[in-house]
Motif scaffolding. Sequence first.
Motif, PDB file in Angstrom:
ATOM      1  N   LEU A  90       0.830  -1.201   0.000  1.00 40.01           N
ATOM      2  CA  LEU A  90       0.000   0.000   0.000  1.00 40.01           C
ATOM      3  C   LEU A  90       0.867   1.253   0.000  1.00 40.01           C
ATOM      4  O   LEU A  90       0.523   2.267  -0.614  1.00 40.01           O
ATOM      5  N   GLU A  91       1.989   1.176   0.670  1.00 35.10           N
ATOM      6  CA  GLU A  91       2.865   2.341   0.781  1.00 35.10           C
ATOM      7  C   GLU A  91       3.554   2.674  -0.538  1.00 35.10           C
ATOM      8  O   GLU A  91       3.660   3.854  -0.907  1.00 35.10           O
ATOM      9  N   ASN A  92       4.018   1.643  -1.260  1.00 35.02           N
ATOM     10  CA  ASN A  92       4.756   1.917  -2.498  1.00 35.02           C
ATOM     11  C   ASN A  92       3.891   1.907  -3.756  1.00 35.02           C
ATOM     12  O   ASN A  92       4.390   2.089  -4.861  1.00 35.02           O
ATOM     13  N   GLY A  93       2.589   1.694  -3.606  1.00 39.15           N
ATOM     14  CA  GLY A  93       1.675   1.766  -4.741  1.00 39.15           C
ATOM     15  C   GLY A  93       1.517   0.483  -5.530  1.00 39.15           C
ATOM     16  O   GLY A  93       0.771   0.456  -6.526  1.00 39.15           O
ATOM     17  N   THR A  94       2.170  -0.594  -5.107  1.00 42.31           N
ATOM     18  CA  THR A  94       2.042  -1.862  -5.826  1.00 42.31           C
ATOM     19  C   THR A  94       0.611  -2.372  -5.812  1.00 42.31           C
ATOM     20  O   THR A  94       0.120  -2.934  -6.798  1.00 42.31           O
ATOM     21  N   ALA A  95      -0.075  -2.173  -4.698  1.00 45.03           N
ATOM     22  CA  ALA A  95      -1.456  -2.630  -4.590  1.00 45.03           C
ATOM     23  C   ALA A  95      -2.364  -1.915  -5.584  1.00 45.03           C
ATOM     24  O   ALA A  95      -3.183  -2.541  -6.275  1.00 45.03           O
TER      25      ALA A  95
END
Length: 251
Positions: free
Chosen positions: A93-98
Amino acid sequence: MTALALSPTARPRRAVLRLHRPALTVWGAFLLLAVGALLWVHLFRAPAERHPVDQYFVLTDVNNVMNFLGEMLSYTSIAVAAWAGAALVGRELENGTARLAWTQSVTPARWLTAKLTAAALPLVAGTTLLGLLFAWVWTGDQDVLVTNWSWDRVLVPAGPLSVALVLFALAVGTLAGVALGRALPALAVAAAVTYAARYFFGRKWDNIWPDRHFWPVQLTATALLLALTALALVAAFALLGRRTNTTGAAV
């Protein structure tokens, strides 16, 4: 062609397994070491205690080894919580992968379901194996062991409580990851909550029972932990759905 033939549910699950292959490798190595140590205790160390032919060595005394293994197995849930909060959910969630996954025909709920399923299956299978083996060794070598079942290093790993704690840790880590959206804070919160649960159910729960027996203590603690696990998962899915709907991220 193979990737295109995969169902929408299978694609995220396969991606999760690929992404977290190092964690699965570590878990597998941990299982092998723990199983090997328990078998060594039962097949070699315990018989040596019954018929001593050499000097006493503190590092190979059967009680010290079993106490160490019991402590290690009873605290496995804290490592699971930290991993779930940081690596399984929080970091993505933090790095935008989700969000990238959600734009590829994978809804947030399906994404989270795939992650939980891929993590829960090896965790439950491995913890069940270790619990059965630990209980078998502890029961079979009672004549050379001085531990009591009410001690947390026996109570937690010797029954279904260990599986319930691991599932609780996975759920709490997931909820912390979804709620905080950052790896390190989610790791800290999930580990702290799981430690508190392990401490309470490992050391305090049997003290509140007037008639203290192994299975009533085990089963009631397991049932309560599973109920808390379900609540944490419901909260995680509800929070994820509300946030993605609000931001328009859901597909």
